[in-house]
Write a protein that holds these residues in place. Structure first.
Motif, PDB file in Angstrom:
ATOM      1  N   ASP A   6      37.609 -15.284  94.729  1.00 41.33           N
ATOM      2  CA  ASP A   6      36.685 -16.073  95.547  1.00 41.33           C
ATOM      3  C   ASP A   6      35.698 -16.732  94.592  1.00 41.33           C
ATOM      4  O   ASP A   6      36.076 -17.475  93.708  1.00 41.33           O
ATOM      5  CB  ASP A   6      35.988 -15.179  96.569  1.00 41.33           C
ATOM      6  N   GLN A   7      34.430 -16.403  94.735  1.00 42.06           N
ATOM      7  CA  GLN A   7      33.402 -16.926  93.843  1.00 42.06           C
ATOM      8  C   GLN A   7      33.175 -15.966  92.688  1.00 42.06           C
ATOM      9  O   GLN A   7      32.971 -14.776  92.872  1.00 42.06           O
ATOM     10  CB  GLN A   7      32.086 -17.117  94.610  1.00 42.06           C
ATOM     11  N   GLU A   8      33.222 -16.490  91.488  1.00 42.88           N
ATOM     12  CA  GLU A   8      32.854 -15.754  90.281  1.00 42.88           C
ATOM     13  C   GLU A   8      33.512 -14.383  90.195  1.00 42.88           C
ATOM     14  O   GLU A   8      32.846 -13.359  90.116  1.00 42.88           O
ATOM     15  CB  GLU A   8      31.328 -15.628  90.185  1.00 42.88           C
ATOM     16  N   ARG A   9      34.825 -14.366  90.248  1.00 44.09           N
ATOM     17  CA  ARG A   9      35.557 -13.113  90.058  1.00 44.09           C
ATOM     18  C   ARG A   9      36.117 -13.072  88.647  1.00 44.09           C
ATOM     19  O   ARG A   9      36.649 -14.060  88.148  1.00 44.09           O
ATOM     20  CB  ARG A   9      36.696 -12.989  91.083  1.00 44.09           C
ATOM     21  N   ARG A  10      36.012 -11.920  88.022  1.00 42.58           N
ATOM     22  CA  ARG A  10      36.495 -11.771  86.655  1.00 42.58           C
ATOM     23  C   ARG A  10      37.378 -10.542  86.533  1.00 42.58           C
ATOM     24  O   ARG A  10      37.290  -9.611  87.344  1.00 42.58           O
ATOM     25  CB  ARG A  10      35.328 -11.687  85.668  1.00 42.58           C
ATOM     26  N   ASP A  24      37.164 -10.358  78.830  1.00 42.54           N
ATOM     27  CA  ASP A  24      36.966 -10.809  80.204  1.00 42.54           C
ATOM     28  C   ASP A  24      37.426 -12.259  80.380  1.00 42.54           C
ATOM     29  O   ASP A  24      37.216 -13.107  79.496  1.00 42.54           O
ATOM     30  CB  ASP A  24      35.486 -10.719  80.591  1.00 42.54           C
ATOM     31  N   TYR A  25      38.046 -12.499  81.551  1.00 37.05           N
ATOM     32  CA  TYR A  25      38.479 -13.854  81.926  1.00 37.05           C
ATOM     33  C   TYR A  25      38.133 -14.091  83.383  1.00 37.05           C
ATOM     34  O   TYR A  25      38.074 -13.147  84.192  1.00 37.05           O
ATOM     35  CB  TYR A  25      39.983 -14.033  81.711  1.00 37.05           C
ATOM     36  N   ALA A  26      37.934 -15.360  83.719  1.00 36.75           N
ATOM     37  CA  ALA A  26      37.672 -15.738  85.112  1.00 36.75           C
ATOM     38  C   ALA A  26      39.013 -15.893  85.843  1.00 36.75           C
ATOM     39  O   ALA A  26      40.011 -16.335  85.269  1.00 36.75           O
ATOM     40  CB  ALA A  26      36.887 -17.050  85.167  1.00 36.75           C
ATOM     41  N   VAL A  27      39.000 -15.528  87.133  1.00 37.84           N
ATOM     42  CA  VAL A  27      40.198 -15.660  87.960  1.00 37.84           C
ATOM     43  C   VAL A  27      40.088 -16.976  88.733  1.00 37.84           C
ATOM     44  O   VAL A  27      39.144 -17.157  89.506  1.00 37.84           O
ATOM     45  CB  VAL A  27      40.331 -14.474  88.928  1.00 37.84           C
ATOM     46  N   PRO A  28      41.022 -17.889  88.531  1.00 35.23           N
ATOM     47  CA  PRO A  28      40.928 -19.169  89.242  1.00 35.23           C
ATOM     48  C   PRO A  28      41.139 -18.987  90.740  1.00 35.23           C
ATOM     49  O   PRO A  28      41.793 -18.023  91.170  1.00 35.23           O
ATOM     50  CB  PRO A  28      42.039 -20.015  88.616  1.00 35.23           C
ATOM     51  N   LEU A  67      33.160 -17.856  80.670  1.00 32.35           N
ATOM     52  CA  LEU A  67      34.499 -17.263  80.647  1.00 32.35           C
ATOM     53  C   LEU A  67      35.569 -18.339  80.798  1.00 32.35           C
ATOM     54  O   LEU A  67      35.401 -19.302  81.544  1.00 32.35           O
ATOM     55  CB  LEU A  67      34.657 -16.250  81.789  1.00 32.35           C
ATOM     56  N   LYS A  68      36.680 -18.129  80.113  1.00 33.34           N
ATOM     57  CA  LYS A  68      37.847 -18.994  80.286  1.00 33.34           C
ATOM     58  C   LYS A  68      38.716 -18.444  81.406  1.00 33.34           C
ATOM     59  O   LYS A  68      38.708 -17.241  81.681  1.00 33.34           O
ATOM     60  CB  LYS A  68      38.649 -19.065  78.984  1.00 33.34           C
ATOM     61  N   ASN A  69      39.467 -19.324  82.042  1.00 32.19           N
ATOM     62  CA  ASN A  69      40.302 -18.936  83.182  1.00 32.19           C
ATOM     63  C   ASN A  69      41.606 -18.275  82.725  1.00 32.19           C
ATOM     64  O   ASN A  69      42.185 -18.638  81.689  1.00 32.19           O
ATOM     65  CB  ASN A  69      40.672 -20.152  84.028  1.00 32.19           C
ATOM     66  N   VAL A  70      42.063 -17.316  83.537  1.00 34.36           N
ATOM     67  CA  VAL A  70      43.445 -16.856  83.412  1.00 34.36           C
ATOM     68  C   VAL A  70      44.342 -18.051  83.701  1.00 34.36           C
ATOM     69  O   VAL A  70      44.156 -18.767  84.693  1.00 34.36           O
ATOM     70  CB  VAL A  70      43.731 -15.709  84.413  1.00 34.36           C
TER      71      VAL A  70
END
Length: 734
Positions: A6-10, A24-28, A67-70
């Motif tokens: 959702d919003q700002e999930r890592r 850590d990476y951000a989940v698109p 953070l960079k995205n998965v």
């Protein structure tokens, strides 16, 4: 547990690299992830494949916007929780980065990409009107009636035509094109097939293991059992009953064997019991099969896996039973890279997966024996051979009195016993744990010894291959004609026997015998091992000359005499396990004799017939020997009654290596129950061009040795060109 972005999930992602931890990476948006999922992520300018290690990591030092995205989630089943726990546990225990352990789990990167679906044909339900049929087309359509989709090459072979005929039928609509994924290469073993009829002691042990296997995966599923049986007592058939129970429940079994060569007879016995061969995992299988095997394991399609120690880290979907055969064997210890003991890590893996682990041996390691005595491990004891076949008689030959001829290695007593055995139509094994022709080559004029230029070890002569070889780094060269020290020509002498030299003596002494040599440089693959076994079983061989690789696991009904050429080999060198290892090895060698209805004899050539190892072998009082070994270790505070860890400092620059080792020595920990020794040059002070120094840390059993080591290393500055290896519970002191 899953994560919907959702919003700002890592998430934290662990990469199979020697890094300090997960990143850590951000989940698109729209991507669903679970712990254990394989994902592609950016790392610097490159993309890497890693594993989701934690959802919503607790340590969130990096702001989310940085953070960079998965990039992508891969379509493979996730790594099971038990495998992830094992990675973290082994990393903490060995003081290695978690990513280095994960690399062993992801040991076949290419397996993460499924092969492209392959085109196949099936007969169309409605055939086109006006189809012109040739003889070839008629054969194809007749063959494909009610058949499942098949590869074009298979159809063409069965119908006796070319693939162009199939393409033509497909273009006309008589065949439909479908796409098939590769099926699992492993058939399901048949657990309902009848096994061997078990004797009373075997049935009691088998029932116990079956009961434990039935509880795998439950809160009470974890257990450790020592299956302690003399050679020939039927340990394999006993644990096959537990394998059958795991198969009945649709679950997986892992069997660890110490030697690839051992797998030949084992695989034959498995196929006879379950109708198919299991999955096999070791360094000799090809890359294509490795990929297929890895995918079959993570998907639960491979039900029984037999392999070397590295098989322990594969991501089993539903592991219900682990068996460590010949659990005492030193080859379960990994000595390079991440240093670990496969037997001990198998116990940890079983605990993580709540399943039983069986440690099978005729000569349990002292560590396992003590755990059994103290009640931490269950013990199933089988003191007699199957069908009450008697154990072999053990005879010591005192080489001080019964001397071989000059430059010979077989005593008169052993020669006479060989003649009598072969005359009865029976087989002989001569055991010598030295490869090659001679372990040392020196100049008769000046005494110069031919040494490896990269290692502090002597070059071993391999006369048949006409080379001198280092068994540590692999360096080899042609035997020189001229001594590099005194320049005398053709004046080198071979000192001491290897199996090749022993074979030469056998050929001279027994010119009519059919002899064969089995060593790791003559039997280099499971196929060659299987051919060796066939020749011996078919009695195409009278006398087998072998090294450690033939000392255990084999069953040859007509082999009734075992001669140990140098029983003292291995008793020197200062290794704390020297006596234990020698006893285990010689006991296992002795166990090859007289395993059917013919009595066996073992003859040990020794200069030390009164040594405790020789007396224990001759008397058959194994447990008394183990008790004496335990008393000696306990009084010295050595494992399993104390803790040991080694630091091996190595590098190409000897000055930097010495500076680092000396700095470690100055910063060594001190205190009650702590003793640091060294630095000192390793017995092999140089390997592969790298100078080596060793330090040893000894502590009381309950002390946190990893914490002590970690603090020690953090207080010492180390050059980037110097490497420090950590060996918890060292086995090798070279």
């Amino acid at each position: 547990m899953s994560l919907f972005a959702d919003q700002e999930r890592r998430v934290s992602v662990l990469l199979p690299l020697p890094l300090s931890g997960a990143y850590d990476y951000a989940v698109p948006p729209g991507m669903e992830l679970c712990e254990g999922d394989f994902v592609t992520v950016p790392l610097g300018p490159r993309e890497r494949t890693g594993v989701v290690w934690e959802l919503e990591p607790t340590n969130q030092d990096v702001p989310f916007e940085k953070l960079k995205n998965v990039i992508e989630k891969l379509e493979q089943p996730p790594i099971p929780e038990a495998s992830r726990k094992l990675v973290d546990w082994v990393a903490r225990y060995t003081l290695q980065p978690s990513g280095s352990i994960l690399k062993m789990v992801m040991s076949v990167p290419g397996a993460l990409s499924d092969p492209a679906p392959k085109p196949a044909y099936i007969k169309a339900s409605h055939q086109p009107e006006g189809l012109k049929l040739t003889k070839a087309r008629e054969r194809v359509l007749a063959f494909m009636e009610n058949m499942p989709p098949m590869a074009p090459s298979d159809i063409a072979r069965e119908a006796g035509c070319g693939t162009s005929v199939l393409k033509g039928l497909a273009d006309l609509g008589a065949l439909e094109t479908v796409h098939m994924t590769d099926p699992s290469p492993f058939q399901e073993p048949d657990w309902q097939r009848d096994g061997y009829e078990l004797a009373n002691q075997q049935r009691v042990a088998a029932d116990d293991l079956v009961e434990k296997t039935a509880h795998a995966g439950t809160e009470d599923g974890f257990s450790v059992t020592l299956l302690d049986g003399v050679p020939g007592s039927g340990k394999t058939e006993v644990y096959f009953e537990a394998v059958a129970k795991a198969l009945e429940h649709g679950k997986q079994t892992l069997v660890l064997l110490p030697e690839i060569a051992l797998s030949s007879q084992w695989l034959t016995r498995f196929k006879k019991r379950f109708g198919v061969e299991p999955a096999v995992w070791h360094s000799d299988i090809g890359q294509s099969m490795r990929k297929k095997t890895w995918r079959a394991i993570v998907r639960g399609q491979a039900k029984v896996i037999v392999g070397a120690r590295s098989a322990l880290f594969l991501p089993y979907k539903d592991l219900a039973l682990i068996i460590v055969d010949e659990e005492h064997d030193a080859s379960f210890k990994q000595e390079e890279g991440v240093i670990y003991n496969g037997r001990d890590m198998a116990v940890v893996r079983a605990q993580m997966g709540k399943c039983p682990v069986v440690l099978a041996s005729a000569t349990p390691s002292l560590e396992t024996a003590v755990n059994s005595w103290e009640g931490r491990y269950n013990n199933l004891h089988m003191p007699s051979r199957h069908a009450d076949v008697p154990l072999p008689d053990v005879i010591t030959i005192d080489l001080r009195l019964d001397k071989p001829e000059r430059q010979k290695w077989l005593s008169p007593s052993l020669i006479e016993a060989i003649k009598e055995t072969v005359a009865r139509g029976e087989q002989v094994m001569l055991y010598l744990n030295r490869r090659g022709y001679a372990p040392l080559t020196l100049c008769r004029s000046c005494g110069h010894r031919l040494q490896c230029p990269n290692c502090t070890s002597w070059l071993v002569e391999h006369r048949k291959a006409q080379k001198l070889q280092c068994h540590h780094c692999g360096y080899f060269t042609r035997p020189p004609r001229t001594c590099p020290s005194c320049e005398s020509e053709d004046n080198f002498a071979a000192c001491g026997p290897g199996v090749e030299r022993l074979a030469e003596e056998v050929a001279e002494t027994f010119p009519d015998l059919r002899a064969i040599v089995a060593a790791s440089d003559t039997v280099t693959s499971p196929t060659q091992a299987a051919e060796l076994v066939r020749k011996i079983e078919d009695q195409e061989v009278d006398l087998l000359i072998g090294t450690q690789m033939v000392a255990k696991g084999y069953h040859f009904p007509m082999l009734t005499l075992v001669g140990v050429v140098d029983a003292d080999l291995g008793l020197s060198g200062g290794d704390l396990r020297a006596s234990e290892r020698t006893y285990q090895l010689l006991y296992q060698v002795a166990g090859r004799a007289g395993r059917a209805d013919r009595p066996g004899t073992v003859m040990l050539q020794t200069f030390m017939p009164d040594h405790p190892v020789m007396k224990a072998l001759k008397s058959g009082l194994r447990d008394r020997f183990l008790e004496c070994e335990a008393d000696a270790r306990k009084s010295a505070g050595m494992p399993p009654f104390g803790r040991l860890a080694a630091l091996i400092v190595s590098g190409e620059d000897e000055v930097l290596v010495d500076d680092t080792a000396n700095a470690l020595g100055r910063n060594a920990p001190h205190g009650q129950g702590i003793l640091a020794l060294g630095p000192a040059p390793a017995p092999l002070a140089m390997i592969r061009g790298r100078h080596r120094r060793r330090l040893l840390l000894k502590t009381d059993k309950k002390m946190p040795i990893q914490s002590i080591l970690k603090d020690w290393l953090e207080r010492t500055s180390v050059s980037r060109t110097v490497k420090i290896q950590i060996d918890i519970d060292p086995y090798s002191f070279l």
